[in-house]
Design a protein around this motif. Structure first.
Motif, mmCIF file in Angstrom:
data_model
loop_
_atom_site.group_PDB
_atom_site.id
_atom_site.type_symbol
_atom_site.label_atom_id
_atom_site.label_comp_id
_atom_site.label_asym_id
_atom_site.label_seq_id
_atom_site.Cartn_x
_atom_site.Cartn_y
_atom_site.Cartn_z
ATOM 1 N N UNK A 119 -11.056 2.719 7.287
ATOM 2 C CA UNK A 119 -9.669 2.853 7.769
ATOM 3 C C UNK A 119 -9.563 2.093 9.092
ATOM 4 N N UNK A 120 -8.734 1.047 9.106
ATOM 5 C CA UNK A 120 -8.492 0.315 10.357
ATOM 6 C C UNK A 120 -7.113 0.653 10.898
ATOM 7 N N UNK A 121 -6.147 0.838 9.991
ATOM 8 C CA UNK A 121 -4.774 1.196 10.395
ATOM 9 C C UNK A 121 -4.050 1.774 9.171
ATOM 10 N N UNK A 122 -2.745 1.996 9.330
ATOM 11 C CA UNK A 122 -2.028 2.652 8.219
ATOM 12 C C UNK A 122 -1.724 1.708 7.057
ATOM 13 N N UNK A 123 -2.137 0.438 7.155
ATOM 14 C CA UNK A 123 -1.996 -0.503 6.030
ATOM 15 C C UNK A 123 -3.295 -0.593 5.221
ATOM 16 N N UNK A 124 -4.373 -0.049 5.770
ATOM 17 C CA UNK A 124 -5.681 -0.160 5.096
ATOM 18 C C UNK A 124 -5.654 0.513 3.726
ATOM 19 N N UNK A 125 -6.299 -0.120 2.748
ATOM 20 C CA UNK A 125 -6.410 0.529 1.434
ATOM 21 C C UNK A 125 -7.199 1.830 1.563
ATOM 22 N N UNK A 126 -8.150 1.865 2.490
ATOM 23 C CA UNK A 126 -8.907 3.106 2.726
ATOM 24 C C UNK A 126 -7.978 4.240 3.156
ATOM 25 N N UNK A 174 -9.152 17.324 -1.303
ATOM 26 C CA UNK A 174 -10.477 17.076 -0.711
ATOM 27 C C UNK A 174 -10.449 17.320 0.795
ATOM 28 N N UNK A 175 -11.617 17.635 1.328
ATOM 29 C CA UNK A 175 -11.801 17.725 2.781
ATOM 30 C C UNK A 175 -12.413 16.392 3.208
ATOM 31 N N UNK A 176 -11.863 15.790 4.264
ATOM 32 C CA UNK A 176 -12.256 14.408 4.570
ATOM 33 C C UNK A 176 -12.893 14.211 5.935
ATOM 34 N N UNK A 177 -13.783 13.231 5.983
ATOM 35 C CA UNK A 177 -14.300 12.714 7.252
ATOM 36 C C UNK A 177 -14.073 11.204 7.251
ATOM 37 N N UNK A 178 -13.619 10.681 8.397
ATOM 38 C CA UNK A 178 -13.401 9.242 8.549
ATOM 39 C C UNK A 178 -14.326 8.703 9.627
ATOM 40 N N UNK A 179 -14.588 7.395 9.574
ATOM 41 C CA UNK A 179 -15.338 6.736 10.641
ATOM 42 C C UNK A 179 -14.435 5.671 11.265
ATOM 43 N N UNK A 180 -14.881 5.090 12.358
ATOM 44 C CA UNK A 180 -14.126 4.002 12.991
ATOM 45 C C UNK A 180 -15.135 2.986 13.500
ATOM 46 N N UNK A 218 -7.518 5.352 14.462
ATOM 47 C CA UNK A 218 -7.966 6.230 13.378
ATOM 48 C C UNK A 218 -7.698 7.706 13.698
ATOM 49 N N UNK A 219 -7.871 8.101 14.956
ATOM 50 C CA UNK A 219 -7.720 9.529 15.300
ATOM 51 C C UNK A 219 -6.352 10.098 14.910
ATOM 52 N N UNK A 220 -5.238 9.432 15.287
ATOM 53 C CA UNK A 220 -3.943 10.006 14.876
ATOM 54 C C UNK A 220 -3.734 10.021 13.362
ATOM 55 N N UNK A 221 -4.293 9.032 12.669
ATOM 56 C CA UNK A 221 -4.176 9.033 11.201
ATOM 57 C C UNK A 221 -4.958 10.215 10.627
#
Ligand code: NAP
Length: 257
Positions: free
Chosen positions: A14-21, A33-39, A48-51
């Motif tokens: 996830x890079x921004x709100x346009x990312x396919x991720x 699902x319960x999710x974890x993201x990286x940056x 990424x944090x606000x998303x």
């Protein structure tokens, strides 16, 4: 109840709100699902944090996929947090801008290696780190993102096409290594979508326009359609599907001319 209710998922890319991720993360969250993201780096952390907050995902840490100690750290934190992992989304790719235009022939050895490392080898590295965590949950599902340029020579896609061909081969070999542990590995070959990465490809708008003009559905693919397809492939509804590259491209790949 959603199709991935109770599953724990790591989404990388996830890079921004346009990312396919981001489309995939939203679909997984909507399906329970319960999710974890990286940056990657401080600038992306701020995006990424606000998303993550929007979908109640945790931000598990920094992850440059070329950095083995960051990979180890992210998976160790996931193990501490969840004691295992069910789903892994790999939505990461890179090629130098100069290698996404003109002649493929001119790519340097260093640029070729860097692109292959970030875009293909990283799936192997992440799958290896995920294996023990998925075993602890009795199995898992891994998904990466590819593009038609893996199997057809698409003008300007050049270096990324070669990296995607390697990525799709990695999907097949990883699926053999991990299948007996009930861990599935698949790719979605998505249609063109306007994102940070695709903006580096010269004449990207022509690729997108071609799909709208010639695909069986006579329109472009919507990013949210990658999200819903990803949720379906990652879920147990697809329990017999592994080693596949599945097209979510409004059918463009089947068209001759
Ligand atoms: P995106 O939003 O720019 O996502 C690409 C991601 O890769 C970014 O988060 C980027 O982070 C990350 N990345 C690059 N190098 C990295 C590294 N060393 N370590 C960790 N992350 C790294 O673009 P996207 O289009 O959604 O791309 C996601 C995936 O979809 C890619 O595999 C792409 O090839 C694939 N795909 C895209 C399309 C399309 O038309 N957009 C079509 C088919 C397939 P940074 O921004 O920090 O570099």
């Amino acid at each position: 109840m959603g199709i991935v209710s109770g599953k724990r998922a790591l989404v990388v890319g996830v890079a921004n709100d346009k990312s396919l991720a981001w489309s995939i993360a939203q679909a997984l969250a909507a399906e329970g699902a319960e999710l974890a993201l990286t940056y990657q780096g401080e600038i992306l952390e701020k995006r990424v944090r606000p998303l993550a907050a929007q979908i109640e995902a945790s931000v598990i840490g920094e992850l440059d996929v070329t950095n083995d100690s960051q990979i180890a750290s992210v998976f160790s934190k996931l193990n501490d947090k969840w004691g295992g992992l069910d789903l892994l989304v790999h939505a990461v790719a890179f090629a130098e801008r100069e290698d996404l235009r003109d002649r493929f022939l001119t790519v340097s050895r260093a640029n070729f290696a860097k692109s292959m490392d970030i875009s293909a080898y990283s799936l192997v590295a992440l799958a290896r780190a995920a294996e023990p965590l998925m075993e602890a949950r009795g199995g898992g599902s891994i998904l990466t993102l590819s593009y038609l340029g893996a199997v057809r020579a698409i003008p300007n896609y050049n270096m990324m096409g070669v990296a995607k061909a390697a990525l799709e081969a990695c999907v097949r070999y990883l699926s053999i290594d991990l299948g007996s542990k009930n861990i599935r590995v698949n790719a979605i070959s998505a249609g063109p979508a306007r994102t940070l990465s695709s903006s580096a490809i010269r004449d990207f708008h022509t690729m997108a326009h071609e799909v709208e003009a010639r695909s069986p559905m006579r329109r472009g693919m919507k990013p949210e359609e990658v999200g819903t397809m990803a949720a379906a492939i990652l879920s147990d509804l697809s329990s017999a599907v592994t080693g596949q590259t599945i097209y979510a491209d409004v059918g463009y790949n089947i068209v001759g001319f």
